[in-house]
Scaffold this active site. Structure first.
Site, PDB file in Angstrom:
ATOM      1  N   PHE A 283     -95.714 -95.544  11.785  1.00 35.85           N
ATOM      2  CA  PHE A 283     -96.313 -94.613  12.746  1.00 35.85           C
ATOM      3  C   PHE A 283     -95.941 -95.037  14.167  1.00 35.85           C
ATOM      4  O   PHE A 283     -95.587 -94.203  15.009  1.00 35.85           O
ATOM      5  CB  PHE A 283     -97.828 -94.693  12.524  1.00 35.85           C
ATOM      6  CG  PHE A 283     -98.679 -93.783  13.379  1.00 35.85           C
ATOM      7  CD1 PHE A 283     -98.299 -92.485  13.677  1.00 35.85           C
ATOM      8  CD2 PHE A 283     -99.906 -94.238  13.860  1.00 35.85           C
ATOM      9  CE1 PHE A 283     -99.119 -91.653  14.440  1.00 35.85           C
ATOM     10  CE2 PHE A 283    -100.726 -93.422  14.624  1.00 35.85           C
ATOM     11  CZ  PHE A 283    -100.338 -92.133  14.913  1.00 35.85           C
TER      12      PHE A 283
ATOM     13  N   GLN B 123    -107.201 -88.549  17.460  1.00 37.14           N
ATOM     14  CA  GLN B 123    -107.551 -87.978  16.159  1.00 37.14           C
ATOM     15  C   GLN B 123    -108.893 -88.510  15.678  1.00 37.14           C
ATOM     16  O   GLN B 123    -109.288 -89.626  16.007  1.00 37.14           O
ATOM     17  CB  GLN B 123    -106.445 -88.195  15.124  1.00 37.14           C
ATOM     18  CG  GLN B 123    -105.768 -89.552  15.139  1.00 37.14           C
ATOM     19  CD  GLN B 123    -104.470 -89.562  14.328  1.00 37.14           C
ATOM     20  OE1 GLN B 123    -103.948 -88.509  13.926  1.00 37.14           O
ATOM     21  NE2 GLN B 123    -103.931 -90.725  14.073  1.00 37.14           N
TER      22      GLN B 123
ATOM     23  N   HIS C  24    -103.482 -90.818  18.513  1.00 39.51           N
ATOM     24  CA  HIS C  24    -102.332 -90.272  17.770  1.00 39.51           C
ATOM     25  C   HIS C  24    -101.069 -90.623  18.563  1.00 39.51           C
ATOM     26  O   HIS C  24    -100.125 -91.172  18.039  1.00 39.51           O
ATOM     27  CB  HIS C  24    -102.510 -88.756  17.607  1.00 39.51           C
ATOM     28  CG  HIS C  24    -101.408 -88.079  16.845  1.00 39.51           C
ATOM     29  ND1 HIS C  24    -101.520 -86.818  16.308  1.00 39.51           N
ATOM     30  CD2 HIS C  24    -100.146 -88.473  16.544  1.00 39.51           C
ATOM     31  CE1 HIS C  24    -100.387 -86.481  15.711  1.00 39.51           C
ATOM     32  NE2 HIS C  24     -99.538 -87.467  15.837  1.00 39.51           N
TER      33      HIS C  24
ATOM     34  N   HIS D 211     -92.378 -94.212  14.988  1.00 44.07           N
ATOM     35  CA  HIS D 211     -92.253 -92.768  15.209  1.00 44.07           C
ATOM     36  C   HIS D 211     -92.737 -92.392  16.609  1.00 44.07           C
ATOM     37  O   HIS D 211     -92.047 -91.672  17.348  1.00 44.07           O
ATOM     38  CB  HIS D 211     -93.072 -92.031  14.148  1.00 44.07           C
ATOM     39  CG  HIS D 211     -93.143 -90.549  14.350  1.00 44.07           C
ATOM     40  ND1 HIS D 211     -92.131 -89.684  14.004  1.00 44.07           N
ATOM     41  CD2 HIS D 211     -94.113 -89.775  14.898  1.00 44.07           C
ATOM     42  CE1 HIS D 211     -92.481 -88.449  14.324  1.00 44.07           C
ATOM     43  NE2 HIS D 211     -93.676 -88.476  14.870  1.00 44.07           N
ATOM     44  N   GLU D 212     -93.924 -92.870  16.984  1.00 47.44           N
ATOM     45  CA  GLU D 212     -94.492 -92.467  18.288  1.00 47.44           C
ATOM     46  C   GLU D 212     -93.653 -93.020  19.444  1.00 47.44           C
ATOM     47  O   GLU D 212     -93.439 -92.333  20.436  1.00 47.44           O
ATOM     48  CB  GLU D 212     -95.956 -92.921  18.393  1.00 47.44           C
ATOM     49  CG  GLU D 212     -96.895 -92.173  17.460  1.00 47.44           C
ATOM     50  CD  GLU D 212     -96.924 -90.651  17.690  1.00 47.44           C
ATOM     51  OE1 GLU D 212     -97.066 -90.213  18.842  1.00 47.44           O
ATOM     52  OE2 GLU D 212     -96.802 -89.900  16.697  1.00 47.44           O
TER      53      GLU D 212
ATOM     54  N   LYS E  54     -89.976 -91.184  19.282  1.00 47.28           N
ATOM     55  CA  LYS E  54     -90.029 -89.740  19.552  1.00 47.28           C
ATOM     56  C   LYS E  54     -90.611 -89.447  20.934  1.00 47.28           C
ATOM     57  O   LYS E  54     -90.066 -88.634  21.673  1.00 47.28           O
ATOM     58  CB  LYS E  54     -90.864 -89.033  18.479  1.00 47.28           C
ATOM     59  CG  LYS E  54     -90.983 -87.534  18.703  1.00 47.28           C
ATOM     60  CD  LYS E  54     -91.734 -86.837  17.573  1.00 47.28           C
ATOM     61  CE  LYS E  54     -91.915 -85.354  17.894  1.00 47.28           C
ATOM     62  NZ  LYS E  54     -92.754 -84.672  16.895  1.00 47.28           N
ATOM     63  N   HIS E  55     -91.716 -90.102  21.282  1.00 42.86           N
ATOM     64  CA  HIS E  55     -92.427 -89.751  22.521  1.00 42.86           C
ATOM     65  C   HIS E  55     -92.256 -90.793  23.627  1.00 42.86           C
ATOM     66  O   HIS E  55     -92.079 -90.441  24.789  1.00 42.86           O
ATOM     67  CB  HIS E  55     -93.926 -89.567  22.238  1.00 42.86           C
ATOM     68  CG  HIS E  55     -94.216 -88.516  21.222  1.00 42.86           C
ATOM     69  ND1 HIS E  55     -94.100 -87.173  21.487  1.00 42.86           N
ATOM     70  CD2 HIS E  55     -94.612 -88.606  19.925  1.00 42.86           C
ATOM     71  CE1 HIS E  55     -94.409 -86.479  20.400  1.00 42.86           C
ATOM     72  NE2 HIS E  55     -94.726 -87.325  19.441  1.00 42.86           N
TER      73      HIS E  55
HETATM   74  O1  U2P Z   1     -98.690 -80.176  16.582  1.00 42.67           O
HETATM   75  C1  U2P Z   1     -97.976 -80.690  15.513  1.00 42.67           C
HETATM   76  C2  U2P Z   1     -97.094 -81.843  15.951  1.00 42.67           C
HETATM   77  O2  U2P Z   1     -96.205 -81.452  17.009  1.00 42.67           O
HETATM   78  C3  U2P Z   1     -95.978 -82.555  17.878  1.00 42.67           C
HETATM   79  N1  U2P Z   1     -96.421 -82.203  19.249  1.00 42.67           N
HETATM   80  C4  U2P Z   1     -97.372 -81.276  19.464  1.00 42.67           C
HETATM   81  C5  U2P Z   1     -97.760 -80.961  20.743  1.00 42.67           C
HETATM   82  C6  U2P Z   1     -97.152 -81.598  21.833  1.00 42.67           C
HETATM   83  O3  U2P Z   1     -97.484 -81.341  22.987  1.00 42.67           O
HETATM   84  N2  U2P Z   1     -96.204 -82.541  21.585  1.00 42.67           N
HETATM   85  C7  U2P Z   1     -95.820 -82.873  20.313  1.00 42.67           C
HETATM   86  O4  U2P Z   1     -94.977 -83.734  20.113  1.00 42.67           O
HETATM   87  C8  U2P Z   1     -96.762 -83.718  17.334  1.00 42.67           C
HETATM   88  O5  U2P Z   1     -95.845 -84.445  16.531  1.00 42.67           O
HETATM   89  P1  U2P Z   1     -95.928 -85.990  16.129  1.00 42.67           P
HETATM   90  O6  U2P Z   1     -95.993 -86.836  17.321  1.00 42.67           O
HETATM   91  O7  U2P Z   1     -97.153 -86.115  15.294  1.00 42.67           O
HETATM   92  O8  U2P Z   1     -94.673 -86.146  15.347  1.00 42.67           O
HETATM   93  C9  U2P Z   1     -97.857 -83.015  16.541  1.00 42.67           C
HETATM   94  O9  U2P Z   1     -98.442 -83.783  15.557  1.00 42.67           O
END
Ligand code: U2P
Length: 275
Positions: free
Chosen positions: A134, A49, A80, A137-138, A141-142
């Site tokens: 943050f 970002q 991000h 969350h990251e 979630k990911h």
């Molecule tokens: O694009 C808006 C939000 O959707 C999530 N996103 C988007 C594309 C992708 O490939 N994977 C994904 O997770 C992101 O969510 P966040 O991690 O911010 O919660 C992105 O901000």
């Protein structure tokens, strides 16, 4: 119409799954899959970002907000997240019950403060129904969805920082003459070409009010670069569908802040700082 379609898809998705799973459609049309048994992901997205764009929207300052620093302001793209994605345009989310623990990444604090700051004050949702930082969350979630490659929480953050350092978009754009400016506009095609020439891969770029907001780099699971342009529904790179105009700006960071000199990261730790 697009919103009605997305809403319809969401309803269909929500009612066509078992109680332990659910799908959600995000603003860009990507499908986010939550369930207890998600399939293995296909590739990574390193989402960066641009603080100069994000911080123009700052309405509230707090100790944790990177937009509010009066010194040591981020003058580079910041991280991000590192996201696990599917080739069909969707992505898994919240793949395990692992809860975030700030202590596990305490040795990375300095780098995270500099290169992976939160750019807002609000707490974000975690995977367990509560609110968190943050980083929480990251990771939840990911990070939990890429654990087959990136490992535990510490290694998720470390790997992401290392990839970020290796693919230095700020430096590539600076060398091509695309420097932060509140008056210049740069050709979107030129920005894309600069990244393509440096990394031999096509990024995905999104904008807000004509300013670059995010640049996404895509990687195979061995972290060799791959094009983002081939990502399912994510066609930001397709100029006709891009959220960016033909000429884009890269605004300078202007501190929204009231924070003072001499702050240290430990004073700003998301888990101990008061909002
Ligand atoms: O694009 C808006 C939000 O959707 C999530 N996103 C988007 C594309 C992708 O490939 N994977 C994904 O997770 C992101 O969510 P966040 O991690 O911010 O919660 C992105 O901000």
């Amino acid at each position: 119409m697009a919103k009605l379609f997305a809403f319809t898809i969401t309803i269909i998705a929500l009612f066509s799954v078992s109680p332990s799973s659910a799908s959600f459609v995000d603003d860009d049309g990507g499908i986010e899959v939550h369930n207890s048994n998600q399939r293995e992901f296909d590739y990574f997205v390193l989402a960066l970002q641009w603080p100069g764009t994000y911080c123009r929207r700052t309405q509230k300052c707090c100790k944790t907000n990177g937009c509010c620093r009066s010194s040591g302001a981020p003058q580079h793209f910041t991280i991000h997240g590192l996201w696990a994605d599917y080739n069909d345009g969707g992505w898994p989310a919240c793949c395990s019950n692992d809860s975030f623990d700030m202590n596990e990444i305490s040795t990375l604090e300095k780098a995270l403060y500099e290169y992976w700051p939160t750019l807002s004050c609000g707490s974000t949702s975690t995977c367990h129904g509560s609110k968190g930082s943050f980083y929480a969350h990251e990771w939840e979630k990911h990070g939990t969805c890429s654990a087959s490659v990136t490992g535990d929480e510490y290694n998720y953050f470390l790997t992401t920082l290392n990839i970020y350092f290796k693919y230095n978009v700020t430096e590539v754009l600076r060398e091509a003459g695309y420097v932060p400016s509140n008056s210049e506009k740069y050709p979107l095609g030129g920005v894309i070409t600069a990244i393509e020439n440096a990394f031999h891969t096509t990024p995905s770029i999104s904008c807000s009010k004509g300013a670059i907001q995010e640049i996404h780099l895509c990687f195979y699971k061995d972290f060799k670069p791959r094009d983002c342009a081939t990502r399912g529904v994510k066609t930001e790179i397709n100029l006709s569908k891009s959220s960016c105009p033909k000429y884009v700006s890269l605004p300078e960071y202007v501190s929204s802040g009231r924070l003072t000199k001499g702050e240290t990261f430990s004073q700003l730790r998301p888990d101990v700082a008061s909002q």
